[in-house]
Each structure stands twice: as C-alpha cells, then as structure tokens.
Design a protein around this motif. Structure first.
Motif, PDB file in Angstrom:
ATOM      1  N   PHE A  87       0.823  -1.209   0.000  1.00 13.67           N
ATOM      2  CA  PHE A  87       0.000   0.000   0.000  1.00 13.67           C
ATOM      3  C   PHE A  87       0.858   1.262   0.000  1.00 13.67           C
ATOM      4  N   ILE A  88       1.958   1.251   0.777  1.00 11.59           N
ATOM      5  CA  ILE A  88       2.744   2.492   0.918  1.00 11.59           C
ATOM      6  C   ILE A  88       3.528   2.849  -0.344  1.00 11.59           C
ATOM      7  N   THR A  89       3.574   1.937  -1.327  1.00 10.83           N
ATOM      8  CA  THR A  89       4.249   2.323  -2.573  1.00 10.83           C
ATOM      9  C   THR A  89       3.409   3.343  -3.353  1.00 10.83           C
ATOM     10  N   ARG A  90       2.236   3.675  -2.828  1.00 10.21           N
ATOM     11  CA  ARG A  90       1.436   4.745  -3.426  1.00 10.21           C
ATOM     12  C   ARG A  90       1.890   6.125  -2.939  1.00 10.21           C
ATOM     13  N   THR A  91       2.747   6.182  -1.897  1.00  8.05           N
ATOM     14  CA  THR A  91       3.141   7.486  -1.345  1.00  8.05           C
ATOM     15  C   THR A  91       4.235   8.116  -2.207  1.00  8.05           C
ATOM     16  N   PRO A  92       4.345   9.466  -2.166  1.00 10.50           N
ATOM     17  CA  PRO A  92       5.344  10.161  -2.999  1.00 10.50           C
ATOM     18  C   PRO A  92       6.772   9.692  -2.731  1.00 10.50           C
ATOM     19  N   ILE A  99      -0.513   7.197 -11.062  1.00  9.91           N
ATOM     20  CA  ILE A  99      -1.396   6.086 -10.719  1.00  9.91           C
ATOM     21  C   ILE A  99      -2.810   6.625 -10.514  1.00  9.91           C
ATOM     22  N   PRO A 100      -3.798   5.882 -11.000  1.00  3.19           N
ATOM     23  CA  PRO A 100      -5.169   6.352 -10.800  1.00  3.19           C
ATOM     24  C   PRO A 100      -5.532   6.314  -9.325  1.00  3.19           C
ATOM     25  N   PRO A 101      -6.508   7.139  -8.908  1.00 11.37           N
ATOM     26  CA  PRO A 101      -6.938   7.078  -7.505  1.00 11.37           C
ATOM     27  C   PRO A 101      -7.496   5.695  -7.185  1.00 11.37           C
ATOM     28  N   LEU A 102      -7.315   5.274  -5.943  1.00 11.58           N
ATOM     29  CA  LEU A 102      -7.807   3.964  -5.507  1.00 11.58           C
ATOM     30  C   LEU A 102      -8.978   4.166  -4.561  1.00 11.58           C
ATOM     31  N   LYS A 133      -5.427  10.804   2.015  1.00 10.17           N
ATOM     32  CA  LYS A 133      -6.027  11.063   0.708  1.00 10.17           C
ATOM     33  C   LYS A 133      -4.995  11.663  -0.255  1.00 10.17           C
ATOM     34  N   THR A 134      -4.189  12.607   0.270  1.00  4.70           N
ATOM     35  CA  THR A 134      -3.215  13.232  -0.625  1.00  4.70           C
ATOM     36  C   THR A 134      -1.977  12.352  -0.817  1.00  4.70           C
ATOM     37  N   LYS A 135      -1.483  11.747   0.275  1.00  9.47           N
ATOM     38  CA  LYS A 135      -0.249  10.961   0.146  1.00  9.47           C
ATOM     39  C   LYS A 135      -0.462   9.641  -0.596  1.00  9.47           C
TER      40      LYS A 135
END
Ligand SMILES: [Zn+2]
Ligand SMILES: [Zn+2]
Ligand SMILES: [Zn+2]
Length: 282
Positions: A87-92, A99-102, A133-135
């Motif tokens: 999951f944390i690979t979505r953070t900057p 990546i599209p929003p999840l 939401k932002t990260k």
C-alpha cells in the motif's frame, strides 16, 4: 467478467515454510497447482479483493498489473489479506507517479486496523485523515452490510462473516452485466444474517468462491472445512441461490486435511465443486 485467482492458500501458504507433513512434502515435489500463495483475486483488470502479502509475486507470475487497480474490496485486515508494504508504494516517497486514484472498501473496523498497520510502516498516521487522501491518493469507504452499493460498473453487496468479529470481516458479492460472483473467505459457517441477506436481496450466483481452509473431516474452527462447505452449497442450491450452470470453487486452502490439488479435485468433483488454484482464470 474475468476472474484471476492470485492466491488460494490460507494464512500460512501451501506448503508451509517449516512443515514436513505428507501433504507439504508432496506439494514440494509436484509444485505447479500444489504451490498456493495467500488468497486474493482480481476481477477484470481493475478490482482487487484483498491487498495481501503475495499480490506482487502473483502479479509477476500471471501478468496482472496491480498499478491498474482502481477498486479494492478488503475482506478483513489479517496479515494474510493485507500487507501495508504494498500500500505504501502509493506514497510520494516511493516516486509512484501517474497512478489512478484507488477506492478502498471495507468494514470501518477493518479500515481502522489497516490504518494502524499503515502507521507502523509509513508516515501516514490516519487512513481516514486528509493526509492519507493526498499521500496515498486513496478514497476510503466504510461499508455497511446488506446495503448494495455501486463501485464503478460493479454492483456490490457486503455480507457479515463471523470469522473475526473484532474487525467485522466481510464477504462480498460482485455483479457486472447481470453476472454475479460471491467471494466468501474468510468465514466459518455463514451467519443467519448472511443467509437472510441472500434471500432478501434475491441473490443469484453464477460463481461461488468459498472458504475451504480445512479438508474432509479436518476442522479447527474459524473457517469452513470440506464437509461444511458441501452442506453450504447444498443449502444454496435448495434455497435457489445458484444459477443452473453455476460454478462452485474452493479457496483459502491449508495443509490441514487438504491433499494435493489433483487428489482434492477428485474428491470435490464427487460433490459438484472445483478446487481453485493460483493463476486460474475464469
Ligand atoms: Zn485468511
Ligand atoms: Zn504441512
Ligand atoms: Zn482471517
């Protein structure tokens, strides 16, 4: 609708890392369908059920991109179903771009537990807060049972499971173009409320995927075994919940009483169901 099984094992994988029982030894010899990763499934290319620990290994093997996932239905937060490190690979910090929003769905209790797990491995303190939401570019949707909702083009219903009441585990039906799949793991006997929901919401399943943690005559509780799996399917039939040519598949398979895929499949065939395996596409 296209279903891809990313994993079909219970929490400990199959074979178990440190087990030399006959079944685990046999699996090491035959490999292939006898190697099972932790349970998870992708519907089409955009809906994931359970962000489990083995989704990346499965993604490499079955050529299914996790980066394309738009929706995630989380059954519960046990570590064989949720791995915060993916999951944390979505953070900057991980430079994940474009990546599209999840959209993430689960019971409120499960989402709160996931939030704690996330906090341990990242600087996202609260999955429900604005920084998540932002990260993470994620939207959180706590789900109520037996209340149908739309997720993209899918119609979803969540049903209560008695598997872990502290995180209010959920089972899901997913409908697309008049075709309905029931994904029922992890669960012990389906609850009265779930059977009530099936009737009240006029559920009609084309595919049923159900917990088969323990094999014939093995049983340690918290999950279904083969015998009770069969009773459940019989009840679904007599309650007219199944389409005429419905396919019934067993998943979340442990070494406790479940022999090799080939042998277990022969047993299942006698009772009109199939054993799912990693990489199976329907
Ligand atoms: Zn599990
Ligand atoms: Zn074993
Ligand atoms: Zn569980």
């Amino acid at each position: 609708m296209k279903l891809t099984f990313l994993g079909t094992a219970a929490a400990t994988s199959y074979p178990l890392a440190f087990c030399r029982c006959n079944y685990c030894n046999q699996a090491r010899k035959t490999g292939g369908k006898d190697f099972r990763k932790r349970s998870s499934i992708i519907i089409n290319d955009d809906l994931l059920i359970d962000m489990g620990p083995d989704i990346m290994s499965a993604s490499f093997m079955y050529n299914k991109s996790i980066a394309d996932i738009r929706y995630c239905l989380q059954t519960h937060s046990h570590s064989d179903h949720f791995d915060a490190s993916h999951f944390i690979t979505r953070t900057p910090e991980y430079m994940g771009i474009d990546i599209p929003p999840l959209q993430l769905y689960g019971s409120e209790e499960t989402l709160r537990k996931m939030s704690e797990m996330l906090k341990n491995v990242s600087d996202v303190n609260d999955l429900f807060g604005s920084d998540a939401k932002t990260k993470l570019n994620v939207e959180i949707f706590p789900v109520k049972t037996l209340q149908p909702f739309k997720v993209g083009k899918y119609e979803i219903v969540a049903f209560p499971s008695d598997h872990d009441l502290s995180v209010k585990s959920l089972l899901y039906s997913i409908k697309e173009d008049g075709f309905t799949v029931f994904y029922g793991t992890d669960t012990d006997n389906l609850t009265d409320e779930t059977w009530y929901g099936f009737r009240e919401l006029n559920m009609h399943f084309d595919i049923v995927i159900l917990d088969h943690t323990y094999g014939p005559d093995a049983d340690s509780g918290g999950h279904l075994n083969a015998n009770r799996f069969i009773e459940h399917i019989r009840k679904m039939k007599s309650d007219h919940l199944l389409a005429d040519n419905a396919r019934i598949l067993a998943t979340h398979i442990s070494h406790e009483g479940n022999p090799s895929h080939a042998e277990l499949s022969k047993y299942a065939e006698k009772f009109g169901y199939e054993i799912a395996y990693d990489g199976l596409v329907i």
